[in-house]
Design an enzyme around this catalytic site. Sequence first.
Site, PDB file in Angstrom:
ATOM      1  CG  HIS A   1      -5.004   1.398   3.638  1.00  0.00           C
ATOM      2  ND1 HIS A   1      -4.128   1.840   2.676  1.00  0.00           N
ATOM      3  CD2 HIS A   1      -5.242   2.467   4.422  1.00  0.00           C
ATOM      4  CE1 HIS A   1      -3.866   3.132   2.875  1.00  0.00           C
ATOM      5  NE2 HIS A   1      -4.545   3.523   3.924  1.00  0.00           N
TER       6      HIS A   1
ATOM      7  CB  THR B   1      -1.020  -0.018   1.165  1.00  0.00           C
ATOM      8  OG1 THR B   1      -2.030   0.938   0.926  1.00  0.00           O
ATOM      9  CG2 THR B   1      -0.369   0.266   2.509  1.00  0.00           C
TER      10      THR B   1
ATOM     11  CB  CYS C   1      -4.589   4.617   7.010  1.00  0.00           C
ATOM     12  SG  CYS C   1      -5.790   5.756   6.304  1.00  0.00           S
TER      13      CYS C   1
END
Lengths: 161, 204
Positions: free
Chosen positions: A46, A23, A29
Amino acid sequence: MNKIIKVGMAELDICKSPDGISTLGLGSCVGVVLRDPGTKIGGMVHVMLPDSTKIRNSENIAKFADTGIHALIQKMIDAGANRNALVAKIAGGAQMFNFQNKLAVIRVGDRNIEACKEVLHAEKIPILAEDTGENYGRTVVFFPEDGKFIIRAVGKEEIFI
Amino acid sequence: MGFEDLNAISMQYMDVLKELGNIGAGNATTALAQMLQCKVDMKVPQVKLLAFNEVGATMGGEEQIMVGIYLMVEGDITGSIMFLQRLESAKHLVSMLMGTEETGGTDFSDMELSALKEIGNIITASYLNSLSTITQLRIMPSIPDICIDMASAILSVPAIEFGAIGDNILLIQTQFTDDIELDGYFVLIPDLESYEKIMSSLGM
């Protein structure tokens, strides 16, 4: 020939060695990766928000620590992973801005980290390593072959945990 | 109009934002031209409602290094606003403003950082003033905070705020041209109550 599967914000996916999963630009996050060392199946979620029960609009299960991690575990079991062998690593949860503010949302990075740890603890999945908090974004790549979790940040040396 | 879900956002509200973008960018153009002592022109702003996973790509990739300036909003409405621009255009702006040579890398001196905050202040204030004027609501911004990092990482902050109400994020893209090239993105995040106030003050 291995490929890298991309997981976007509030998404989850799995992969099998020799493939990797990644990611880009984690901020507040949290990226949670799971791995079954036996089958070498890995997965990543995520996470954007700590708790689906506090939010009215919660259809996107990958968005939350609780529902996201549970869905990832299930997806890995469905793919043939051994539930009891799963191990975890986590990264992200930065505080991107320094507001000394009353708004709890600013501390959402910390709350995301805590929530992910709580869910993993309740599921009895050990957390082998983490690179969390601080004030910078992270791009992460995970390889279920050996469990290597690569972390890149702007102006910093690449590390792996 | 109640506001519970960004997915169900009305065309009317998009039109309001577009108009706000126009007036705000117009004000910002004047302010920038005065501050930089040069000609500044603007293109018609684009209002975009994007899924979280599309946001990074829109700005030139999730890992594109951006400068984000973030302010809290108080008064009759509460929430936050963010102004984003690419690192290169931030470097360019700072060198024009301070009359210095453009430098490479991702670092800024303290002077340059405060100049950038000031630019962010002026641009966001231009938008907030136009919002305040058309709604007749009292809107006060806090002092700005700045972050230089990957686009996705900076945007995670407003995305999380939007995340509580939906799976999309609202962006106003503004391009300033002529003597300067500035591609800026503007994110306005009123809380739920404030959305209703904005809409009802406009008679919607």
